[in-house]
Design a protein around this motif. Sequence first.
Motif, mmCIF file in Angstrom:
data_model
loop_
_atom_site.group_PDB
_atom_site.id
_atom_site.type_symbol
_atom_site.label_atom_id
_atom_site.label_comp_id
_atom_site.label_asym_id
_atom_site.label_seq_id
_atom_site.Cartn_x
_atom_site.Cartn_y
_atom_site.Cartn_z
ATOM 1 N N ARG A 286 7.179 -1.762 6.433
ATOM 2 C CA ARG A 286 7.538 -3.077 5.899
ATOM 3 C C ARG A 286 9.015 -3.377 6.167
ATOM 4 N NH1 ARG A 286 5.237 -6.674 2.763
ATOM 5 N NH2 ARG A 286 3.405 -5.316 2.597
ATOM 6 N N ARG A 287 9.886 -2.387 5.968
ATOM 7 C CA ARG A 287 11.310 -2.603 6.217
ATOM 8 C C ARG A 287 11.551 -2.843 7.711
ATOM 9 N NH1 ARG A 287 13.314 1.321 3.324
ATOM 10 N NH2 ARG A 287 13.508 2.859 4.988
ATOM 11 N N ARG A 288 10.844 -2.117 8.555
ATOM 12 C CA ARG A 288 10.993 -2.308 10.000
ATOM 13 C C ARG A 288 10.581 -3.719 10.409
ATOM 14 N NH1 ARG A 288 7.421 1.194 14.257
ATOM 15 N NH2 ARG A 288 7.685 -0.152 16.103
ATOM 16 N N ALA A 289 9.517 -4.239 9.804
ATOM 17 C CA ALA A 289 9.072 -5.606 10.109
ATOM 18 C C ALA A 289 10.092 -6.624 9.630
ATOM 19 C CB ALA A 289 7.714 -5.871 9.466
ATOM 20 N N ARG A 290 10.703 -6.378 8.451
ATOM 21 C CA ARG A 290 11.706 -7.309 7.935
ATOM 22 C C ARG A 290 12.977 -7.282 8.787
ATOM 23 N NH1 ARG A 290 11.702 -4.621 2.579
ATOM 24 N NH2 ARG A 290 13.751 -5.527 2.237
ATOM 25 N N VAL A 291 13.351 -6.096 9.252
ATOM 26 C CA VAL A 291 14.505 -5.991 10.157
ATOM 27 C C VAL A 291 14.232 -6.769 11.446
ATOM 28 C CG1 VAL A 291 15.823 -4.411 11.625
ATOM 29 C CG2 VAL A 291 15.368 -3.810 9.237
ATOM 30 N N HIS B 40 0.832 -1.209 0.000
ATOM 31 C CA HIS B 40 0.000 0.000 0.000
ATOM 32 C C HIS B 40 0.864 1.255 0.000
ATOM 33 C CE1 HIS B 40 -3.864 -2.092 0.855
ATOM 34 N NE2 HIS B 40 -3.055 -2.947 1.423
ATOM 35 N N SER B 41 2.080 1.114 -0.439
ATOM 36 C CA SER B 41 2.986 2.252 -0.338
ATOM 37 C C SER B 41 2.992 3.117 -1.584
ATOM 38 C CB SER B 41 4.414 1.744 -0.064
ATOM 39 O OG SER B 41 4.847 0.918 -1.111
ATOM 40 N N GLU B 42 2.155 2.804 -2.611
ATOM 41 C CA GLU B 42 2.127 3.603 -3.826
ATOM 42 C C GLU B 42 1.602 5.004 -3.517
ATOM 43 O OE1 GLU B 42 3.276 2.783 -6.824
ATOM 44 O OE2 GLU B 42 4.002 0.960 -5.905
ATOM 45 N N PRO B 43 2.179 6.026 -4.128
ATOM 46 C CA PRO B 43 1.698 7.392 -3.870
ATOM 47 C C PRO B 43 0.294 7.592 -4.397
ATOM 48 C CG PRO B 43 3.299 7.354 -5.668
ATOM 49 C CD PRO B 43 3.302 5.993 -5.074
ATOM 50 N N LEU C 11 0.901 -1.797 4.955
ATOM 51 C CA LEU C 11 2.216 -1.408 5.464
ATOM 52 C C LEU C 11 2.881 -0.505 4.434
ATOM 53 C CD1 LEU C 11 3.574 -4.899 6.640
ATOM 54 C CD2 LEU C 11 2.675 -3.107 8.107
ATOM 55 N N ASP C 12 3.320 0.675 4.870
ATOM 56 C CA ASP C 12 4.078 1.498 3.936
ATOM 57 C C ASP C 12 5.517 0.977 3.888
ATOM 58 O OD1 ASP C 12 5.442 2.492 6.176
ATOM 59 O OD2 ASP C 12 4.136 4.251 6.334
ATOM 60 N N ALA C 13 6.342 1.596 3.054
ATOM 61 C CA ALA C 13 7.699 1.080 2.831
ATOM 62 C C ALA C 13 8.516 1.056 4.123
ATOM 63 C CB ALA C 13 8.406 1.932 1.775
ATOM 64 N N VAL C 14 8.382 2.094 4.947
ATOM 65 C CA VAL C 14 9.145 2.162 6.195
ATOM 66 C C VAL C 14 8.688 1.081 7.174
ATOM 67 C CG1 VAL C 14 9.660 3.605 8.212
ATOM 68 C CG2 VAL C 14 9.607 4.617 5.929
#
Length: 450
Positions: free
Chosen positions: A119-124, A3-6, A114-117
């Motif tokens: 999603r990255r936080r969840a992957r970390v 859902h991170s598309e502008p 999940l926005d890009a930030v």
Amino acid sequence: MDHSEPSSPVGLGQRIRELRVRRGLKQQDLASEEISTSYVSLIESGKRAPSDAVLAALTEKLGCSAEYLRTGRDQHEMEEARLKLAFGDMALRNGADGEALQTFSGLLGSPLPLDAVMRRRARVGQATALEKLGRLEAAIPLLEEIYDDPGLAAGSDEWCRTAVALCRCYRNLGDITVSIEIGERAMSRLDALGLDVTIDHVQLGSTLMGSYRMRGDHTRAHLLAQRLIPIAEKQGARAARGAVYWNAGLVAQSRGQLNEALALTERALAMMAEDDNVRHVAMLKMNYGWLLLQTESGELDRAKDLLEEAQQSLAETGNADELARCELSLAEADTALGNWPEAAAHAERALGLLGSEPRVVAVAARSILAQLHFLRQETDLGKQTLEAATRQLRHFPVSYETASYWRRIGDMWRDEGYPKQALAAYDAALSASGLQPTPSPRHALSERAR
């Protein structure tokens, strides 16, 4: 679903139309004195972008939030996703690594927005939990994906932490060369960017220092320590200074400077003791206890006390590899104290913690068990266990660490009266140290005669 598309007028209009149809409404149902039916049609087709007032009127009739129409993200679902991220982070801090992994993995596989930030936080978080659980081969691909993410700014704290984790994971798997390559590239990138030094930057240098030490590059590790200590002192954070002194102490030990190693580690422990990182304090206590075991001071009881304190904390906050190393240091302490059954129990627990993934530390565990069998006159069991350690050690890349294990195995074979096995182990230790066998003139003459 990403859902991170502008947002765009087309996307916004499509969401209005989809929600209207789902609600069983017609375009005229959305119209009012301020909004004509034709204007609703233009909005839905993406030909007009509604003002905030028009958007507020449409959200009231559609029963949704303006955030959802603009971005496709429902505010309630976004809040749920944020709460799950916070829960996963809290589970990691509390040492509930399995629960954290389940939370982050479930979130990444769920339809929650999940926005890009996020999603990255969840992957970390997912990669961190895997590392702490000792599943390094599963953590590394995730960390590499995060590290290569173009949205992750080079030099940022998150970028540094990912580089540190990658460097550490490869090192703990025994691939010291790759660990150093990652650390050196990251340090060069930071130097080229010319950014202000942060705690994470110093931590990256400290991790690289540890990899140099494990490969046997003691001079390079020492030089890096000399570079990092004034930077850490200037930076001011006790955690950063403690990390540098911690690794500098290990480097000093590798150079045979035990008194300096103890002084540096004691200084690091004093700094870290005021920090709230229980795991770091436990690791330092483990290192300090292990260093005491290497000295001739006779402080075995003090070493064991420190190791037991570390063990209690690491059982809650450490990963499998760290706890296994603590168990092995306790095994060494109990062996020296003559508590052989307790020592064997520690070594067996270490093997259980390490699981089936390849670990150089497992060689140390089997070496300790073999030594205990020999001490108890269980010669056959000692030989079998030491042969198992030898077979396992052959599968690891050459490094200073593997050379030290080959030396240890050679000494044990020698002490038990097996010169052939001892010579083979010593030969492997020399090769792992970078010294190749001397060509035999007899062999060259024989080859020429053929």
